[in-house]
Design a protein around this motif. Structure first.
Motif, mmCIF file in Angstrom:
data_model
loop_
_atom_site.group_PDB
_atom_site.id
_atom_site.type_symbol
_atom_site.label_atom_id
_atom_site.label_comp_id
_atom_site.label_asym_id
_atom_site.label_seq_id
_atom_site.Cartn_x
_atom_site.Cartn_y
_atom_site.Cartn_z
ATOM 1 N N CYS A 283 0.781 -1.239 0.000
ATOM 2 C CA CYS A 283 0.000 0.000 0.000
ATOM 3 C C CYS A 283 0.814 1.292 0.000
ATOM 4 O O CYS A 283 0.326 2.309 -0.477
ATOM 5 C CB CYS A 283 -0.938 0.014 1.206
ATOM 6 S SG CYS A 283 -2.145 -1.333 1.174
ATOM 7 N N VAL A 284 1.993 1.289 0.540
ATOM 8 C CA VAL A 284 2.756 2.542 0.666
ATOM 9 C C VAL A 284 3.769 2.621 -0.455
ATOM 10 O O VAL A 284 4.637 1.761 -0.595
ATOM 11 C CB VAL A 284 3.439 2.626 2.042
ATOM 12 C CG1 VAL A 284 4.254 3.901 2.156
ATOM 13 C CG2 VAL A 284 2.399 2.562 3.153
ATOM 14 N N ASP A 285 3.633 3.679 -1.288
ATOM 15 C CA ASP A 285 4.485 3.823 -2.460
ATOM 16 C C ASP A 285 5.589 4.865 -2.284
ATOM 17 O O ASP A 285 6.685 4.701 -2.805
ATOM 18 C CB ASP A 285 3.637 4.228 -3.673
ATOM 19 C CG ASP A 285 2.604 3.173 -4.009
ATOM 20 O OD1 ASP A 285 2.911 1.978 -3.875
ATOM 21 O OD2 ASP A 285 1.485 3.556 -4.388
ATOM 22 N N THR A 286 5.265 5.933 -1.600
ATOM 23 C CA THR A 286 6.235 7.020 -1.479
ATOM 24 C C THR A 286 6.348 7.467 -0.029
ATOM 25 O O THR A 286 5.519 7.114 0.815
ATOM 26 C CB THR A 286 5.806 8.234 -2.321
ATOM 27 O OG1 THR A 286 4.579 8.731 -1.791
ATOM 28 C CG2 THR A 286 5.643 7.871 -3.777
ATOM 29 N N ARG B 257 6.689 10.917 0.739
ATOM 30 C CA ARG B 257 6.632 12.367 0.601
ATOM 31 C C ARG B 257 6.049 13.050 1.830
ATOM 32 O O ARG B 257 6.304 14.207 2.086
ATOM 33 C CB ARG B 257 5.804 12.752 -0.623
ATOM 34 C CG ARG B 257 6.526 12.438 -1.920
ATOM 35 C CD ARG B 257 5.683 12.828 -3.079
ATOM 36 N NE ARG B 257 4.780 11.696 -3.312
ATOM 37 C CZ ARG B 257 3.771 11.701 -4.164
ATOM 38 N NH1 ARG B 257 3.505 12.767 -4.859
ATOM 39 N NH2 ARG B 257 3.033 10.641 -4.320
ATOM 40 N N ARG B 258 5.245 12.330 2.597
ATOM 41 C CA ARG B 258 4.607 12.902 3.785
ATOM 42 C C ARG B 258 4.832 12.001 5.000
ATOM 43 O O ARG B 258 5.147 10.833 4.859
ATOM 44 C CB ARG B 258 3.090 13.013 3.568
ATOM 45 C CG ARG B 258 2.713 13.934 2.485
ATOM 46 C CD ARG B 258 1.185 14.016 2.423
ATOM 47 N NE ARG B 258 0.797 14.499 1.123
ATOM 48 C CZ ARG B 258 0.383 13.723 0.135
ATOM 49 N NH1 ARG B 258 0.258 12.446 0.306
ATOM 50 N NH2 ARG B 258 0.068 14.259 -1.021
ATOM 51 N N LYS B 259 4.619 12.584 6.172
ATOM 52 C CA LYS B 259 4.703 11.798 7.409
ATOM 53 C C LYS B 259 3.499 10.892 7.570
ATOM 54 O O LYS B 259 3.578 9.854 8.208
ATOM 55 C CB LYS B 259 4.795 12.713 8.630
ATOM 56 C CG LYS B 259 6.119 13.435 8.755
ATOM 57 C CD LYS B 259 6.265 14.074 10.115
ATOM 58 C CE LYS B 259 5.384 15.296 10.242
ATOM 59 N NZ LYS B 259 5.569 16.001 11.510
ATOM 60 N N THR B 260 2.375 11.288 7.012
ATOM 61 C CA THR B 260 1.138 10.525 7.176
ATOM 62 C C THR B 260 0.757 9.856 5.867
ATOM 63 O O THR B 260 1.245 10.232 4.794
ATOM 64 C CB THR B 260 -0.019 11.446 7.618
ATOM 65 O OG1 THR B 260 -0.206 12.445 6.614
ATOM 66 C CG2 THR B 260 0.289 12.096 8.951
ATOM 67 N N LEU B 261 -0.125 8.884 5.962
ATOM 68 C CA LEU B 261 -0.621 8.210 4.769
ATOM 69 C C LEU B 261 -1.625 9.102 4.057
ATOM 70 O O LEU B 261 -2.403 9.805 4.705
ATOM 71 C CB LEU B 261 -1.321 6.904 5.161
ATOM 72 C CG LEU B 261 -0.481 5.843 5.851
ATOM 73 C CD1 LEU B 261 -1.356 4.682 6.294
ATOM 74 C CD2 LEU B 261 0.626 5.357 4.952
ATOM 75 N N ASP B 262 -1.625 9.048 2.728
ATOM 76 C CA ASP B 262 -2.693 9.759 2.027
ATOM 77 C C ASP B 262 -3.949 8.880 2.050
ATOM 78 O O ASP B 262 -3.913 7.742 2.517
ATOM 79 C CB ASP B 262 -2.270 10.155 0.605
ATOM 80 C CG ASP B 262 -1.990 8.974 -0.308
ATOM 81 O OD1 ASP B 262 -2.549 7.879 -0.094
ATOM 82 O OD2 ASP B 262 -1.205 9.139 -1.252
ATOM 83 N N LYS B 263 -5.057 9.401 1.566
ATOM 84 C CA LYS B 263 -6.335 8.682 1.680
ATOM 85 C C LYS B 263 -6.310 7.342 0.952
ATOM 86 O O LYS B 263 -6.842 6.355 1.450
ATOM 87 C CB LYS B 263 -7.471 9.546 1.155
ATOM 88 C CG LYS B 263 -7.788 10.708 2.059
ATOM 89 C CD LYS B 263 -8.983 11.479 1.562
ATOM 90 C CE LYS B 263 -9.107 12.745 2.394
ATOM 91 N NZ LYS B 263 -10.413 12.954 2.916
ATOM 92 N N GLN B 264 -5.678 7.303 -0.199
ATOM 93 C CA GLN B 264 -5.609 6.057 -0.960
ATOM 94 C C GLN B 264 -4.791 5.002 -0.200
ATOM 95 O O GLN B 264 -5.192 3.840 -0.116
ATOM 96 C CB GLN B 264 -4.992 6.317 -2.328
ATOM 97 C CG GLN B 264 -4.948 5.100 -3.210
ATOM 98 C CD GLN B 264 -4.335 5.403 -4.562
ATOM 99 O OE1 GLN B 264 -3.965 6.533 -4.859
ATOM 100 N NE2 GLN B 264 -4.223 4.385 -5.396
ATOM 101 N N GLU B 265 -3.650 5.409 0.337
ATOM 102 C CA GLU B 265 -2.822 4.477 1.109
ATOM 103 C C GLU B 265 -3.563 4.003 2.358
ATOM 104 O O GLU B 265 -3.530 2.819 2.702
ATOM 105 C CB GLU B 265 -1.511 5.151 1.507
ATOM 106 C CG GLU B 265 -0.568 5.409 0.348
ATOM 107 C CD GLU B 265 0.613 6.274 0.738
ATOM 108 O OE1 GLU B 265 1.668 6.142 0.084
ATOM 109 O OE2 GLU B 265 0.501 7.082 1.684
#
Length: 93
Positions: free
Chosen positions: A47-50, A52-60
């Motif tokens: 599920c985790v591709d990048t 770029r952020r400290k938190t997961l985006d909605k898709q992740e």
């Protein structure tokens, strides 16, 4: 711990029974941690591709949620099937 999990230990001294119960408890904890680690590793890889952020985006986040639910449902089904198979096994007395 469930006493039935230890089988027929009536002939053992109380100290040995307690030692066996502690060993079974440790094995159960180890197996639970192993399952949890497997869940985290699998869902993270899927599920985790990048980073770029400290938190997961909605898709992740939704992917991780679906992955965890699927993994836990599968584990519960396997456990139920294992219990069904164990009930069918006759013990020689």
């Amino acid at each position: 711990m469930d006493k039935s999990m230890l089988g027929d230990l009536d002939g053992l001294p109380e100290e040995d029974k307690m030692r066996m119960a502690a060993m079974v408890d440790q094995l159960q904890i180890r197996d639970s941690l192993r399952m949890y680690n497997s869940l985290v590793e699998r869902c993270f890889k899927d599920c985790v591709d990048t980073f770029r952020r400290k938190t997961l985006d909605k898709q992740e986040e939704s992917c991780v949620r679906r992955c965890a639910e699927k993994f836990l449902k599968h584990s519960m089904r396997v456990g139920m099937r294992f219990a069904e198979l164990n009930q069918g096994v006759a013990t020689p007395d």
